[in-house]
Design a protein around this motif. Structure first.
Motif, PDB file in Angstrom:
ATOM      1  N   SER A  43     -47.843  57.195 -37.215  1.00 42.30           N
ATOM      2  CA  SER A  43     -46.981  57.814 -37.962  1.00 42.30           C
ATOM      3  C   SER A  43     -46.709  58.732 -38.617  1.00 42.30           C
ATOM      4  O   SER A  43     -47.778  58.790 -39.919  1.00 42.30           O
ATOM      5  CB  SER A  43     -46.049  56.507 -38.080  1.00 42.30           C
ATOM      6  OG  SER A  43     -45.852  56.053 -36.748  1.00 42.30           O
ATOM      7  N   GLY A  73     -34.850  64.458 -31.040  1.00 39.27           N
ATOM      8  CA  GLY A  73     -34.960  62.981 -31.518  1.00 39.27           C
ATOM      9  C   GLY A  73     -36.011  63.557 -33.147  1.00 39.27           C
ATOM     10  O   GLY A  73     -36.722  62.520 -33.140  1.00 39.27           O
ATOM     11  N   ILE A  74     -35.829  64.755 -33.231  1.00 39.86           N
ATOM     12  CA  ILE A  74     -36.173  64.879 -34.585  1.00 39.86           C
ATOM     13  C   ILE A  74     -34.952  65.290 -34.957  1.00 39.86           C
ATOM     14  O   ILE A  74     -34.570  65.850 -34.516  1.00 39.86           O
ATOM     15  CB  ILE A  74     -36.957  66.325 -35.004  1.00 39.86           C
ATOM     16  CG1 ILE A  74     -38.532  65.538 -34.312  1.00 39.86           C
ATOM     17  CG2 ILE A  74     -37.264  66.549 -36.023  1.00 39.86           C
ATOM     18  CD1 ILE A  74     -39.324  64.276 -34.637  1.00 39.86           C
ATOM     19  N   THR A 111     -35.598  60.002 -40.826  1.00 44.91           N
ATOM     20  CA  THR A 111     -35.349  60.777 -39.399  1.00 44.91           C
ATOM     21  C   THR A 111     -35.798  61.568 -38.577  1.00 44.91           C
ATOM     22  O   THR A 111     -35.677  62.325 -37.804  1.00 44.91           O
ATOM     23  CB  THR A 111     -33.841  60.891 -39.636  1.00 44.91           C
ATOM     24  OG1 THR A 111     -33.808  62.418 -40.227  1.00 44.91           O
ATOM     25  CG2 THR A 111     -32.790  60.147 -40.146  1.00 44.91           C
ATOM     26  N   CYS A 112     -36.623  61.877 -38.920  1.00 41.34           N
ATOM     27  CA  CYS A 112     -37.897  62.798 -38.779  1.00 41.34           C
ATOM     28  C   CYS A 112     -39.585  62.652 -38.539  1.00 41.34           C
ATOM     29  O   CYS A 112     -40.455  63.165 -37.964  1.00 41.34           O
ATOM     30  CB  CYS A 112     -38.121  64.079 -39.522  1.00 41.34           C
ATOM     31  SG  CYS A 112     -39.208  64.010 -40.977  1.00 41.34           S
ATOM     32  N   HIS A 113     -38.886  60.864 -37.997  1.00 40.80           N
ATOM     33  CA  HIS A 113     -40.005  60.048 -37.943  1.00 40.80           C
ATOM     34  C   HIS A 113     -40.870  60.793 -36.799  1.00 40.80           C
ATOM     35  O   HIS A 113     -39.962  60.765 -35.829  1.00 40.80           O
ATOM     36  CB  HIS A 113     -40.019  58.805 -37.733  1.00 40.80           C
ATOM     37  CG  HIS A 113     -41.340  58.163 -37.182  1.00 40.80           C
ATOM     38  ND1 HIS A 113     -40.987  57.039 -36.667  1.00 40.80           N
ATOM     39  CD2 HIS A 113     -42.722  58.033 -37.618  1.00 40.80           C
ATOM     40  CE1 HIS A 113     -41.934  56.388 -36.066  1.00 40.80           C
ATOM     41  NE2 HIS A 113     -43.118  56.519 -36.956  1.00 40.80           N
ATOM     42  N   CYS A 114     -42.589  61.034 -36.090  1.00 38.57           N
ATOM     43  CA  CYS A 114     -42.848  61.380 -35.028  1.00 38.57           C
ATOM     44  C   CYS A 114     -44.586  60.467 -35.369  1.00 38.57           C
ATOM     45  O   CYS A 114     -44.443  60.136 -36.420  1.00 38.57           O
ATOM     46  CB  CYS A 114     -42.859  63.116 -34.724  1.00 38.57           C
ATOM     47  SG  CYS A 114     -44.487  63.741 -36.243  1.00 38.57           S
ATOM     48  N   LEU A 151     -42.410  61.718 -30.077  1.00 40.06           N
ATOM     49  CA  LEU A 151     -41.428  61.485 -30.048  1.00 40.06           C
ATOM     50  C   LEU A 151     -41.003  59.846 -30.056  1.00 40.06           C
ATOM     51  O   LEU A 151     -41.131  58.560 -29.174  1.00 40.06           O
ATOM     52  CB  LEU A 151     -39.678  62.079 -29.784  1.00 40.06           C
ATOM     53  CG  LEU A 151     -40.001  63.863 -29.941  1.00 40.06           C
ATOM     54  CD1 LEU A 151     -39.171  64.354 -28.606  1.00 40.06           C
ATOM     55  CD2 LEU A 151     -39.968  63.928 -31.256  1.00 40.06           C
ATOM     56  N   ALA A 211     -38.184  53.328 -40.992  1.00 45.62           N
ATOM     57  CA  ALA A 211     -37.705  54.526 -39.961  1.00 45.62           C
ATOM     58  C   ALA A 211     -36.704  53.268 -38.948  1.00 45.62           C
ATOM     59  O   ALA A 211     -37.469  52.044 -39.200  1.00 45.62           O
ATOM     60  CB  ALA A 211     -39.270  54.450 -39.399  1.00 45.62           C
ATOM     61  N   GLU A 216     -36.024  55.922 -30.775  1.00 47.39           N
ATOM     62  CA  GLU A 216     -35.257  56.559 -32.116  1.00 47.39           C
ATOM     63  C   GLU A 216     -35.088  57.041 -33.522  1.00 47.39           C
ATOM     64  O   GLU A 216     -36.509  56.798 -33.620  1.00 47.39           O
ATOM     65  CB  GLU A 216     -34.180  54.947 -32.553  1.00 47.39           C
ATOM     66  CG  GLU A 216     -34.960  54.112 -32.676  1.00 47.39           C
ATOM     67  CD  GLU A 216     -33.736  52.987 -32.592  1.00 47.39           C
ATOM     68  OE1 GLU A 216     -32.655  52.693 -32.881  1.00 47.39           O
ATOM     69  OE2 GLU A 216     -34.425  51.599 -32.391  1.00 47.39           O
ATOM     70  N   GLN A 217     -34.103  57.105 -34.096  1.00 49.20           N
ATOM     71  CA  GLN A 217     -34.575  57.796 -35.735  1.00 49.20           C
ATOM     72  C   GLN A 217     -33.410  57.406 -36.453  1.00 49.20           C
ATOM     73  O   GLN A 217     -33.102  57.341 -37.875  1.00 49.20           O
ATOM     74  CB  GLN A 217     -33.828  59.294 -34.904  1.00 49.20           C
ATOM     75  CG  GLN A 217     -35.466  59.947 -34.614  1.00 49.20           C
ATOM     76  CD  GLN A 217     -36.698  59.865 -35.630  1.00 49.20           C
ATOM     77  OE1 GLN A 217     -36.746  58.482 -36.422  1.00 49.20           O
ATOM     78  NE2 GLN A 217     -37.865  61.013 -35.326  1.00 49.20           N
TER      79      GLN A 217
END
Length: 107
Positions: free
Chosen positions: A83, A35-36, A48-51, A102, A75, A105-106
């Protein structure tokens, strides 16, 4: 060591031990947290490291910079007031026990 718990969209929890002063993204990638992605390696050139930081931890992690907010606009998953880009969160003893959600999707 800093303990971080990642919660997947399906509710599955993964707790890791991370080195102090690493970024949240580095720790997630080193522990193969699904997920990361961290496609740009932490250069704040992708999202692509959005959380989503758990609400109980938002005050301790602080808010995103204006550059981070701009990058979050790209994102893949929904962005909200929790976020953050995990590459922009430096792990310190104050973040021991951090809880991170998470996105679906990324990419």
């Amino acid at each position: 060591m800093i303990h971080v718990t990642f919660i997947a969209p399906d509710g599955q929890q993964t707790t890791i031990e991370a080195e102090e002063d690493s970024t949240l993204m580095q720790a997630a990638v080193a522990h193969d947290v699904d997920g990361i992605v961290g496609e740009c390696g932490g250069a704040m050139m992708c999202a692509t490291c959005h959380c989503h930081i758990d609400a109980a931890w938002q005050d301790r992690t602080g808010g995103p910079s204006s550059d981070e907010v701009e990058m979050l606009e790209g994102a893949a998953a929904e962005v909200d007031d929790r976020s953050r880009l995990s590459c922009q969160i430096r792990l310190t003893p104050a973040l021991d026990g951090l809880v991170v959600h998470l996105p679906e999707e990324q990419m």
